[in-house]
Write an enzyme that holds these catalytic residues in place. Sequence first.
Site, PDB file in Angstrom:
ATOM      1  N   HIS A 452       0.603  -1.345   0.181  1.00  0.00           N
ATOM      2  CA  HIS A 452       0.391   0.149   0.105  1.00  0.00           C
ATOM      3  C   HIS A 452       0.991   1.264  -0.113  1.00  0.00           C
ATOM      4  CE1 HIS A 452       0.713  -0.323   4.676  1.00  0.00           C
ATOM      5  NE2 HIS A 452       1.398   0.735   4.463  1.00  0.00           N
ATOM      6  N   ASP A 481       0.710  -7.711   1.904  1.00  0.00           N
ATOM      7  CA  ASP A 481       0.823  -6.835   1.617  1.00  0.00           C
ATOM      8  C   ASP A 481       2.324  -6.081   1.994  1.00  0.00           C
ATOM      9  OD1 ASP A 481       0.465  -3.439   1.282  1.00  0.00           O
ATOM     10  OD2 ASP A 481      -0.125  -3.459   3.409  1.00  0.00           O
ATOM     11  N   SER A 544       5.414   2.152   7.246  1.00  0.00           N
ATOM     12  CA  SER A 544       4.893   0.929   6.582  1.00  0.00           C
ATOM     13  C   SER A 544       5.924   0.307   6.346  1.00  0.00           C
ATOM     14  CB  SER A 544       3.896   1.018   6.253  1.00  0.00           C
ATOM     15  OG  SER A 544       2.630   1.643   6.951  1.00  0.00           O
TER      16      SER A 544
END
Length: 1351
Positions: A452, A481, A544
């Site tokens: 993402h 992810d 992230s």
Amino acid sequence: MNVYDKVLQFGSKKARARGMALNKLSRNRLEDIYAGSGPLVFGFGPIDMVDPGSLNPSIKTLDTVYVAAVQPDNQYVVHHFVPGRNEWVETDASTHQPTALVGVLVQDHKAKTREVEDLKSQLSQLRMEHEILRHEYERLKLKSPIVKPFKPLKVLLFSLLLGLLFAGVTNGARTGTCYAYDEEKDTCLYWEWKDSREVAWYDSYVTEALAIYNRACVYVRSKEFMTYLSLVFQTVFNWYFCATALAVYYMARAENPIVMFVTLALATLSQFQLLAVAVLPLLDFSATMGLWLSMVVFYMSQQISILVSFCVLVLSVMIGTFMADSEYAMMIKGHAVVFAIVCYSHVAMILNIPPWVVSLTMVCYRLWRVCFVFPAERLEIRSADGKVLHTVPTHPNWTAKVTRFVQSLRKGLRTSVAPTARIVPDGIAIVEAREGVGTCFRVKNNLVTSKHVVGSDDAVKIRWGAQEDMARVTYRHPTKDIALMALPTNLQTMPAYKFAKAITDGPIVMTAFDEANLLLVAVTEGVRVEDHMTYSVATRNGMSGAPITTVDGRVIAVHQTNTGFTGGAVIFVPEDIPEVRKISKREQELEDRVKQLEGMLNMDQAYVDSNLIVDLVREAVQREMKVLRTELANLGGFSQKKKGKNKSTKRKRKAVWTEEEYKAMLEKGFTRDQLRIMADAIRDQYYDDEDEQSEEEAGYPDWSDPGDSTDIENEWFGYEQSWKELEPAKSGVVVNTLPKDLVFKYSLDNYPISKQDIQAVAKELKIYEKAISDIISTSVSTDGKWKDDVDAQKILQELDGLWWGINHTLWEHGLMPFTQRRKRVQQPKKLQRGPEDPGPEECKLDYWEQLVEPSKEKFLVPPEYPLLGVVPLDRPISDFDAPVDNLLALLPEPESPDLGFEPAVWGPEAYVKSFEKFDFADPDPNIEKNYPREWAFANLVLHREFDFLADSVVKDITATSKNSESTPGFPKTYWWKTEAEYLAKRGYADYVSEWNRIRGGARPNVLWYLFLKKEILKSTKVRDADIRQIICSDPIFARIGCCFEEDQNERMKRRTKTRMPQCGWSPFFGGFNDRIQRLVAKGNPYWIEFDWTRYDGTIPSQIFKHIKNFRFSMLAKEYQTPELRNMYHWYVDNILRRYVCMPSGEITIQHKGNPSGQVSTTMDNNLVNVFLQAFEYAYLHPEKSMDELRKDWESYDSLIYGDDRLTTSPSVPNDYVTRVVAMYKDIFGMWVKPEKVKVSHSPVGLSFCGFVITHQDGQYLPVPAEEAKLLASLLRPTKKLENMDALYGKLLCYRILNHNLPNDNKFRNYILVALEVMARHYSSRGEEPPFYVTESMLDKLWRGGPKFDYG
């Protein structure tokens, strides 16, 4: 097979029935092949078999059963049944459209089901974590201070209560004299007041106190003592003081003290006093109201108060019948207590019992109840099935609400300690995309981040320190992810993370950048939930994609979520990185067409009822599948042959090099024969039959049902394989077989032999086995090599003849030859195991002593060393493995195949010879006493050179760092292969307990495990079995040494630029030149290259012990305690006097040298080296005083690494070599060969750490000292390389090492040609080399910054 197959039953019913029948006869079952697959389709199709009825072998086409389905990986797989072999074999055939589409839908449904289950599990986990965090938040939330409002009523009541109490205490009354008294009216007619007031309580108490004091001094043993003691109790248990203190306390701390004020006031008026307060915990609300009413009535009339309390009790008994049992019991008990204390107070008034007696009685009762009676505080109300409905207190103290402030005193206790962890601060970078900012890290040649973060961008910006570059997004994981990016060229020096071997619950480490580009590190506990890792960390934006690692720094997951407090990551394993394969243009077009078709299918499926799926398969995609089949048939690589076109064609020879490349390689020195061999090797390895066939490849037919099932049965069950084709053929070519592999090749031990074989040819088998054994035993030596007087070709021809004879004999008797039988796989030998669950006793350092058994026969122990016994250990002793790496065939042949170096191999005699390094000469028994001047100067230099070690610290054993992937030693090797596995199972509990045990006075004997080192050695050393031995101790013992010495070792590694020891140095970026220039700056005329032989094995024990004592003296004073000093002496004693375990299990003792497996071997060798240099300088200059030696030493300097030494000295005696060799032998018993000592007036030409010093362009640059050894490690390695990338990387390392060699150097040119050849190999595969370096890059790598125009 499955519910879909039972409902749909695609294909021919006859074929399905026949296939199920054949499946029972098959060696492999369809249930195993198509486990978890979609519906199956059955059909008949042809198979080519040998015709058994023909005299000449010919091919006959039979009909067989074909089965196909879509497997869990969405691959359409087809199998057909092969008769004779009775086995389902995978093949190719046309695609059955309904089966393929339904199978894909089934697999997609299963994947969605698993995904839903995962999401449910995650949701449940998140809900639980949310509740835990909410509870923790409420517990830790800072409460604002409570400002109590001013309540006039509360202050008024408190004032009235104090007035009432003090009025009763003071008992103030004015005195006077009555002169006229009216007896009828009982009134004084004339009263005269006295002028002063008397304070009754003051005078009486003072008088009584003085009387008690005087009488206690005089009559302490008299009978009157108890009388005065009662007065003391009367004072202590005075109600007025107790009530006042209680009122003040509730006024200051309670939120609503009015209830207590009312109770205290009524208790004072009614004379209930302490009774009223003592029973409050037993009363509920109605009983408390009854107590207040009874006290008010008691003040007016005691008899009426008793009647009122009794009536209230009876009324509560009657009215409370509608209540629950628990509430009813508490109410009745409360009113009964009220009635009892009213009666008790009335009796106390009648009998004139003093108030202090009542108070003392209540205190004694409560003390007795606390000490001897433990009543239940709560009652659990359970249903008939045992479920707890609710809980009620047995003491309904409703007034306890006023003391809730006590709960604020509760504090959380720390129950665990966060572990120390290893991080790679420069191993992460910042990734910037259009949709946000994140963190990335390197794994292999990929940058990894969250999917993402990159979003839909094809390229993102990477910032690593001061470097910025664009990285191309190469892969997005379909279910996780995770996204991969190609590693930019400028980031090749970025450290790479390694994968963890196991992913379990436990401490994890997160290293990340936030949105402000600040480096953040968190250590917490992680819990694995299937493919996710959950943990509690205060995460921020920009984190992230950060790596989640173990405490050892190995990556296990990628951080992906950010909820402000909780964190989550997706598991990251090697299988998540796809294999890189270049897609051809034809495959790309086909893939685009398939995607277009799938998109159309998905659009159509949105309008289809699930009950009409079969109609969907048949109607919706029929046109598109026809178009796709036509396009596939028109493609050259995928077109099918016409039926009957089965002749194979000779492949065309494909050109490997262009004419210009061929001429260039001839100019570089390659011969035509060498180039021809290299070209053939490339064609054989990368030849693709599919691309080279000139005719179309034969395909498989469509599904069809045969007309007559009888013909099929006759063909199936009447089939026999032609026996003539199995007859063994005698080969005229002798295969060159290594002598160590003869037993495996010709012995029958690994072949299955049936009972029929023994009945038919038992005699022939016995003769064959004896002949094979005799030939091998007389031709091959015990070390697995041909004997000197043996003709290898003749022996191999004889063995091949015997092998053909025994196989032909079996064939003649109608038995299957061994050449047609499957050889049994040799299972690796299982090591001897210890107890299944080792406890703390088995993990102690001296547990091995309980396993020792007596033995008298020596095997690996030298004759002059004692044999103390044996332990149950059976490890490999001999190693004759010289790996043959097939990848080396890609390299050009060297000019001289005899390099003089080869991999170490050994037999049992090598272990005996390895002990010779301890036995060269005997040192002087007391060097310090016999050479005090030299010893004092050496000790002075030692303190000066290592003064930075002062105030070093002792580390906690759980904070030490050590290679945990090493052997855990004996006997822990019974249960664990590495120390990492041992720590994962047991943690640091055994380490801490052993530390405490030894610190407390225990002195266990430590066992060291010995093995020989596999490395590249001179061929003469290998022939002489001169192999280096390595010994490793128990990891607990090693980490105890780390506690004392790790801080000092780290300090020495950080000071290589200014001090002599070079452990931890780097020659790159001008590092080599800086150190040589440091020595040149001394301006000395003499340079010495010095090297010992068997250095660490001949270090005298008195020198080694002196060095260890010096290291302990450099610890901070708080660590130089007697118990730590004794513990360190025990550690040193176990190094000098070592119990050694051989691979055969034999136990012996070594008394000399510095073992090459202890944690500070190199550091201790450096300290000894400095000490010996100073001793040597003082010894060779006896005419100089101590002050002159100190002055000379200011210009004396060295570079040392263990036993390697490069020195610059202000003066050297003429006979330096002769004297220094004799000194080391006579005084220290150490071996210095004269040819290993070189004296020069310039550093150029001398060597240090395997580099020869050269001077180029004003800089000192290193070149390899032993080029032949490096080339031998390339062409004759100790172990095989994994793939072409590993070989290319190894060549690139050699390219870096030989960069400073002259252009005409043969080794340099060979590496350059080898790299060029490898680049051609990559090009022939349609790939690019994984790395590329330029001359300018290597110049900067060796020479450093821009001051030399290389930056």
